[in-house]
Write an enzyme that holds these catalytic residues in place. Structure first.
Site, PDB file in Angstrom:
ATOM      1  N   LEU A 102       5.934  62.166  49.117  1.00 16.86           N
ATOM      2  CA  LEU A 102       4.894  63.159  48.859  1.00 16.86           C
ATOM      3  C   LEU A 102       4.224  62.757  47.555  1.00 16.86           C
ATOM      4  O   LEU A 102       4.885  62.221  46.651  1.00 16.86           O
ATOM      5  CB  LEU A 102       5.505  64.565  48.726  1.00 16.86           C
ATOM      6  CG  LEU A 102       6.111  65.159  50.006  1.00 16.86           C
ATOM      7  CD1 LEU A 102       6.744  66.520  49.712  1.00 16.86           C
ATOM      8  CD2 LEU A 102       5.060  65.291  51.103  1.00 16.86           C
ATOM      9  N   ASP A 103       2.926  63.014  47.455  1.00 13.41           N
ATOM     10  CA  ASP A 103       2.208  62.690  46.207  1.00 13.41           C
ATOM     11  C   ASP A 103       2.795  63.485  45.053  1.00 13.41           C
ATOM     12  O   ASP A 103       3.397  64.543  45.250  1.00 13.41           O
ATOM     13  CB  ASP A 103       0.726  63.037  46.342  1.00 13.41           C
ATOM     14  CG  ASP A 103       0.044  62.203  47.412  1.00 13.41           C
ATOM     15  OD1 ASP A 103       0.541  61.101  47.723  1.00 13.41           O
ATOM     16  OD2 ASP A 103      -0.980  62.678  47.942  1.00 13.41           O
ATOM     17  N   GLU A 104       2.516  62.994  43.871  1.00 12.82           N
ATOM     18  CA  GLU A 104       3.023  63.654  42.652  1.00 12.82           C
ATOM     19  C   GLU A 104       2.620  65.135  42.611  1.00 12.82           C
ATOM     20  O   GLU A 104       3.409  65.996  42.216  1.00 12.82           O
ATOM     21  CB  GLU A 104       2.474  62.861  41.442  1.00 12.82           C
ATOM     22  CG  GLU A 104       2.691  63.476  40.090  1.00 12.82           C
ATOM     23  CD  GLU A 104       1.583  64.423  39.706  1.00 12.82           C
ATOM     24  OE1 GLU A 104       1.912  65.489  39.161  1.00 12.82           O
ATOM     25  OE2 GLU A 104       0.388  64.127  39.988  1.00 12.82           O
ATOM     26  N   LYS A 188      -5.124  64.220  52.343  1.00  8.52           N
ATOM     27  CA  LYS A 188      -6.278  64.226  51.429  1.00  8.52           C
ATOM     28  C   LYS A 188      -7.424  63.378  51.995  1.00  8.52           C
ATOM     29  O   LYS A 188      -8.592  63.764  51.912  1.00  8.52           O
ATOM     30  CB  LYS A 188      -5.855  63.694  50.053  1.00  8.52           C
ATOM     31  CG  LYS A 188      -4.915  64.661  49.337  1.00  8.52           C
ATOM     32  CD  LYS A 188      -4.377  64.068  48.061  1.00  8.52           C
ATOM     33  CE  LYS A 188      -3.353  65.007  47.428  1.00  8.52           C
ATOM     34  NZ  LYS A 188      -2.547  64.379  46.396  1.00  8.52           N
TER      35      LYS A 188
END
Ligand code: URA
Length: 235
Positions: A102-104, A188
């Site tokens: 997962l992205d930051e 995104k």
């Protein structure tokens, strides 16, 4: 299995270090201190205690974490704290790793394991395990965007359009999106492809497994046999 070996398997150090822990009376079985490193224990349903913390005997480690924002999923984080820092040392010593990333700035359900087979089964594109995300968007959502996401959008570096498995508007600025791939920044990029922008992203579920309401950001728990079943894990 010998107690000393059980501790070693669970990330409490070398056999020698584990023996030391046991001899220093820091380990209990069924609430009783046990100072014999060589005692043979039945591992079925075993719960042992180290420094007052209970550890279920686990052939492999498999957990869920409610990932907070501000943590990186990589093993060698560069700009933020690593998500594994939220786990106790023995689990890190078992060399667990996140299943997918997962992205930051993404929050929510992150699965973590030291079981290569489980990791492979869940991250392999072939299995098409659905992941459900709640995305908060910068601009209002409309049916045209949903229809585009469902029909498929072409992302840079991809040969074919990628379609959402499900997409629904849950608020003017909130979208629930189900994806079966695990491409880099996929939510995104897909939302950007329909001329909107993700402002916040939260993963609610992987397969049939939903993030429990009572698991607070930063908290983790072991996956139960039922959870593993929900994930379709088979040995
Ligand atoms: N898609 C993204 O864009 N980010 C994530 O963290 C997960 C899926």
């Amino acid at each position: 299995m010998q107690l000393e070996r059980i501790l070693q398997k669970h990330g409490f150090g070398s056999r020698r270090e584990c023996r030391g822990l046991i001899r220093r009376e820091r380990v209990a079985i069924n609430g009783q201190i046990c100072d014999d490193p060589f005692v043979e224990l039945d591992t079925d349903g075993l719960v042992f205690t180290v420094d007052g913390v209970d550890w279920p005997y686990a052939e492999f480690a498999a957990l869920m974490l409610n990932k907070p924002a501000g943590y990186e999923c990589s093993r060698k984080p560069k700009h933020h704290a690593g998500v594994l820092e939220l786990l106790p040392v023995p689990l890190r010593e078992r060399e667990v790793q996140p299943i997918g990333r997962l992205d930051e700035d993404t929050t929510g359900l992150l699965l973590i394991t030291d079981n290569g087979q489980l990791n492979h089964q869940l991250s392999s594109g072939k299995r098409k395990v659905p992941k459900v995300y709640l995305a908060t968007t910068k601009h209002p959502l409309d049916q045209v965007q949903i229809d585009q996401l469902m029909a498929g959008v072409l992302l840079a570096d991809e040969i074919e359009p990628i379609a959402a498995a499900a997409a629904e508007i849950v608020g003017d600025y909130q979208l629930r999106l189900t994806l079966t791939e695990g491409k880099y920044h996929q939510v995104k990029r897909m939302v950007a492809a329909v001329s909107n922008r993700v402002e916040a992203l939260h993963r609610e579920a992987v397969g049939e497994l939903t993030l429990p309401d009572d698991l607070k950001p930063g908290e983790w728990r072991w996956l139960s046999a039922v959870d593993l079943q929900k994930l379709g894990y088979s040995k």
